[in-house]
Design a protein around this motif. Structure first.
Motif, PDB file in Angstrom:
ATOM      1  N   THR A 265      57.815  34.029  31.991  1.00 50.89           N
ATOM      2  CA  THR A 265      56.221  33.965  32.405  1.00 50.89           C
ATOM      3  C   THR A 265      55.814  35.334  33.387  1.00 50.89           C
ATOM      4  OG1 THR A 265      56.238  32.559  34.519  1.00 50.89           O
ATOM      5  CG2 THR A 265      55.970  31.461  32.344  1.00 50.89           C
ATOM      6  N   LEU A 266      54.517  35.539  33.382  1.00 52.26           N
ATOM      7  CA  LEU A 266      54.179  36.554  34.272  1.00 52.26           C
ATOM      8  C   LEU A 266      54.446  36.472  35.819  1.00 52.26           C
ATOM      9  CD1 LEU A 266      52.771  39.292  34.440  1.00 52.26           C
ATOM     10  CD2 LEU A 266      50.559  38.213  34.469  1.00 52.26           C
ATOM     11  N   ALA A 267      54.293  34.867  36.109  1.00 55.79           N
ATOM     12  CA  ALA A 267      54.501  34.629  37.334  1.00 55.79           C
ATOM     13  C   ALA A 267      56.195  34.795  37.793  1.00 55.79           C
ATOM     14  CB  ALA A 267      54.081  33.198  37.749  1.00 55.79           C
ATOM     15  N   GLN A 268      56.886  34.420  36.732  1.00 58.27           N
ATOM     16  CA  GLN A 268      58.425  34.563  36.946  1.00 58.27           C
ATOM     17  C   GLN A 268      58.807  36.144  37.079  1.00 58.27           C
ATOM     18  OE1 GLN A 268      59.393  32.246  33.709  1.00 58.27           O
ATOM     19  NE2 GLN A 268      59.827  30.303  34.885  1.00 58.27           N
ATOM     20  N   LEU A 269      58.203  36.864  36.056  1.00 53.87           N
ATOM     21  CA  LEU A 269      58.430  38.315  36.318  1.00 53.87           C
ATOM     22  C   LEU A 269      57.965  39.042  37.583  1.00 53.87           C
ATOM     23  CD1 LEU A 269      59.173  40.926  35.008  1.00 53.87           C
ATOM     24  CD2 LEU A 269      56.928  41.054  33.738  1.00 53.87           C
ATOM     25  N   ALA A 270      56.862  38.475  38.295  1.00 49.67           N
ATOM     26  CA  ALA A 270      56.257  38.993  39.493  1.00 49.67           C
ATOM     27  C   ALA A 270      57.129  38.644  40.609  1.00 49.67           C
ATOM     28  CB  ALA A 270      55.046  38.213  39.765  1.00 49.67           C
ATOM     29  N   SER A 271      57.931  37.453  40.517  1.00 51.39           N
ATOM     30  CA  SER A 271      58.643  37.103  41.606  1.00 51.39           C
ATOM     31  C   SER A 271      60.109  37.430  41.625  1.00 51.39           C
ATOM     32  CB  SER A 271      58.953  35.370  41.270  1.00 51.39           C
ATOM     33  OG  SER A 271      59.793  35.225  40.417  1.00 51.39           O
ATOM     34  N   VAL A 272      60.637  38.444  40.789  1.00 49.35           N
ATOM     35  CA  VAL A 272      61.898  38.991  40.842  1.00 49.35           C
ATOM     36  C   VAL A 272      62.025  40.170  41.277  1.00 49.35           C
ATOM     37  CG1 VAL A 272      62.886  37.266  38.837  1.00 49.35           C
ATOM     38  CG2 VAL A 272      61.798  39.830  38.472  1.00 49.35           C
ATOM     39  N   ASP A 273      63.255  40.387  41.720  1.00 51.59           N
ATOM     40  CA  ASP A 273      63.460  41.740  42.493  1.00 51.59           C
ATOM     41  C   ASP A 273      64.024  42.772  41.751  1.00 51.59           C
ATOM     42  OD1 ASP A 273      63.019  40.753  45.247  1.00 51.59           O
ATOM     43  OD2 ASP A 273      64.751  39.683  45.247  1.00 51.59           O
ATOM     44  N   GLY A 274      64.935  42.407  40.522  1.00 54.82           N
ATOM     45  CA  GLY A 274      65.385  42.624  39.346  1.00 54.82           C
ATOM     46  C   GLY A 274      65.499  42.128  38.464  1.00 54.82           C
ATOM     47  N   LEU A 275      65.538  42.761  36.966  1.00 59.50           N
ATOM     48  CA  LEU A 275      65.307  41.977  35.913  1.00 59.50           C
ATOM     49  C   LEU A 275      66.461  42.579  34.929  1.00 59.50           C
ATOM     50  CD1 LEU A 275      63.679  39.991  33.934  1.00 59.50           C
ATOM     51  CD2 LEU A 275      62.575  42.156  33.127  1.00 59.50           C
ATOM     52  N   ILE A 276      67.129  41.788  34.290  1.00 59.61           N
ATOM     53  CA  ILE A 276      67.968  41.880  33.257  1.00 59.61           C
ATOM     54  C   ILE A 276      67.787  41.604  31.809  1.00 59.61           C
ATOM     55  CG2 ILE A 276      70.246  41.378  32.275  1.00 59.61           C
ATOM     56  CD1 ILE A 276      71.345  40.715  35.113  1.00 59.61           C
ATOM     57  N   ILE A 277      67.597  42.532  30.989  1.00 56.94           N
ATOM     58  CA  ILE A 277      67.244  42.389  29.679  1.00 56.94           C
ATOM     59  C   ILE A 277      68.319  42.205  28.875  1.00 56.94           C
ATOM     60  CG2 ILE A 277      65.581  43.170  27.839  1.00 56.94           C
ATOM     61  CD1 ILE A 277      64.071  44.693  29.850  1.00 56.94           C
ATOM     62  N   PRO A 278      68.523  41.079  28.119  1.00 60.43           N
ATOM     63  CA  PRO A 278      69.732  40.962  27.251  1.00 60.43           C
ATOM     64  C   PRO A 278      69.673  41.828  25.915  1.00 60.43           C
ATOM     65  CG  PRO A 278      69.222  38.728  28.152  1.00 60.43           C
ATOM     66  CD  PRO A 278      68.099  39.629  28.368  1.00 60.43           C
ATOM     67  N   GLY A 279      70.672  42.220  25.625  1.00 56.49           N
ATOM     68  CA  GLY A 279      70.656  42.951  24.195  1.00 56.49           C
ATOM     69  C   GLY A 279      70.398  42.129  23.319  1.00 56.49           C
ATOM     70  N   GLY A 280      70.049  42.956  22.133  1.00 58.21           N
ATOM     71  CA  GLY A 280      69.441  42.030  21.081  1.00 58.21           C
ATOM     72  C   GLY A 280      68.540  42.893  20.323  1.00 58.21           C
ATOM     73  N   GLU A 281      68.061  42.163  19.280  1.00 53.61           N
ATOM     74  CA  GLU A 281      67.082  43.069  18.344  1.00 53.61           C
ATOM     75  C   GLU A 281      65.900  43.420  19.063  1.00 53.61           C
ATOM     76  OE1 GLU A 281      65.057  44.622  15.696  1.00 53.61           O
ATOM     77  OE2 GLU A 281      67.104  44.005  15.147  1.00 53.61           O
ATOM     78  N   SER A 282      65.767  45.053  19.225  1.00 51.07           N
ATOM     79  CA  SER A 282      64.639  45.423  20.064  1.00 51.07           C
ATOM     80  C   SER A 282      63.238  45.060  19.523  1.00 51.07           C
ATOM     81  CB  SER A 282      64.890  46.705  20.248  1.00 51.07           C
ATOM     82  OG  SER A 282      64.828  47.483  19.054  1.00 51.07           O
TER      83      SER A 282
ATOM     84  N   THR B 127      68.245  23.814  36.977  1.00 56.53           N
ATOM     85  CA  THR B 127      68.224  23.960  38.431  1.00 56.53           C
ATOM     86  C   THR B 127      66.970  24.500  39.196  1.00 56.53           C
ATOM     87  OG1 THR B 127      69.491  25.689  38.851  1.00 56.53           O
ATOM     88  CG2 THR B 127      70.918  23.645  38.528  1.00 56.53           C
ATOM     89  N   PRO B 128      66.676  24.355  40.471  1.00 55.92           N
ATOM     90  CA  PRO B 128      65.813  25.091  41.024  1.00 55.92           C
ATOM     91  C   PRO B 128      65.944  26.556  41.007  1.00 55.92           C
ATOM     92  CG  PRO B 128      66.211  23.152  42.502  1.00 55.92           C
ATOM     93  CD  PRO B 128      67.146  23.324  41.258  1.00 55.92           C
ATOM     94  N   ALA B 129      67.084  26.884  41.241  1.00 58.88           N
ATOM     95  CA  ALA B 129      67.443  28.536  40.927  1.00 58.88           C
ATOM     96  C   ALA B 129      67.172  29.030  39.555  1.00 58.88           C
ATOM     97  CB  ALA B 129      69.059  28.669  41.284  1.00 58.88           C
ATOM     98  N   THR B 130      66.977  28.153  38.498  1.00 62.31           N
ATOM     99  CA  THR B 130      66.673  28.669  37.391  1.00 62.31           C
ATOM    100  C   THR B 130      65.505  28.296  36.738  1.00 62.31           C
ATOM    101  OG1 THR B 130      67.820  26.781  36.232  1.00 62.31           O
ATOM    102  CG2 THR B 130      69.132  28.709  36.463  1.00 62.31           C
ATOM    103  N   SER B 131      64.686  27.558  37.472  1.00 61.30           N
ATOM    104  CA  SER B 131      63.329  27.119  36.935  1.00 61.30           C
ATOM    105  C   SER B 131      62.264  27.947  37.232  1.00 61.30           C
ATOM    106  CB  SER B 131      62.877  25.677  37.848  1.00 61.30           C
ATOM    107  OG  SER B 131      62.774  25.996  39.136  1.00 61.30           O
ATOM    108  N   GLY B 132      62.242  28.913  37.918  1.00 61.95           N
ATOM    109  CA  GLY B 132      61.484  29.902  38.398  1.00 61.95           C
ATOM    110  C   GLY B 132      60.254  29.319  38.945  1.00 61.95           C
ATOM    111  N   SER B 133      59.943  27.959  39.334  1.00 59.76           N
ATOM    112  CA  SER B 133      58.743  27.547  39.729  1.00 59.76           C
ATOM    113  C   SER B 133      58.770  27.517  41.428  1.00 59.76           C
ATOM    114  CB  SER B 133      59.002  25.928  39.350  1.00 59.76           C
ATOM    115  OG  SER B 133      59.979  25.375  40.169  1.00 59.76           O
ATOM    116  N   ARG B 134      59.661  28.156  42.000  1.00 63.27           N
ATOM    117  CA  ARG B 134      59.713  28.126  43.601  1.00 63.27           C
ATOM    118  C   ARG B 134      59.286  29.665  43.699  1.00 63.27           C
ATOM    119  NH1 ARG B 134      63.649  31.279  45.401  1.00 63.27           N
ATOM    120  NH2 ARG B 134      65.574  31.239  43.787  1.00 63.27           N
ATOM    121  N   ALA B 135      58.532  29.570  45.082  1.00 62.50           N
ATOM    122  CA  ALA B 135      58.047  30.897  45.489  1.00 62.50           C
ATOM    123  C   ALA B 135      59.227  31.617  46.120  1.00 62.50           C
ATOM    124  CB  ALA B 135      57.091  30.691  46.469  1.00 62.50           C
ATOM    125  N   HIS B 136      59.225  32.869  45.809  1.00 64.03           N
ATOM    126  CA  HIS B 136      60.357  33.548  46.334  1.00 64.03           C
ATOM    127  C   HIS B 136      60.093  34.933  47.097  1.00 64.03           C
ATOM    128  CE1 HIS B 136      64.523  35.708  46.446  1.00 64.03           C
ATOM    129  NE2 HIS B 136      63.722  36.903  46.328  1.00 64.03           N
TER     130      HIS B 136
END
Length: 91
Positions: free
Chosen positions: A51-68, A2-11
């Motif tokens: 992507t870098l563009a998606q990272l730059a667009s977010v207000d916060g980031l969740i990093i799921p647990g896993g193999e570091s 969905t658009p909310a998950t694509s990261g293609s829109r400007a925020h």
């Protein structure tokens, strides 16, 4: 996706809606996104971050647990390690 998950829109961050990214390089990122949506928070948009563009667009980031080690290697492979470190330093 969905658009909310694509990261293609400007925020544009506003007081009304926050854009939260879930690092989607490996691990249970889909489950994290589903959990956020299940909470019913209406003033929150969620996207997968690959992507870098998606990272730059977010207000916060969740990093799921896993193999570091794997996550670190993927951050380097996708050229996201240094931009992520910079965002963390900036608060």
């Amino acid at each position: 996706m969905t658009p909310a998950t694509s990261g293609s829109r400007a925020h544009v961050p506003t007081a009304e809606r926050a854009l939260i990214g879930v690092l989607a390089l490996q691990g249970d990122f889909a489950e994290h996104i589903a959990s956020l949506r299940a909470c019913g928070v209406e003033d929150l948009d969620v996207i997968e971050v690959r992507t870098l563009a998606q990272l730059a667009s977010v207000d916060g980031l969740i990093i799921p647990g896993g193999e570091s080690t794997t996550i670190a290697r993927l951050l380097l492979a996708f050229d996201l390690m240094e931009p992520l470190r910079a965002r963390i330093r900036e608060g």
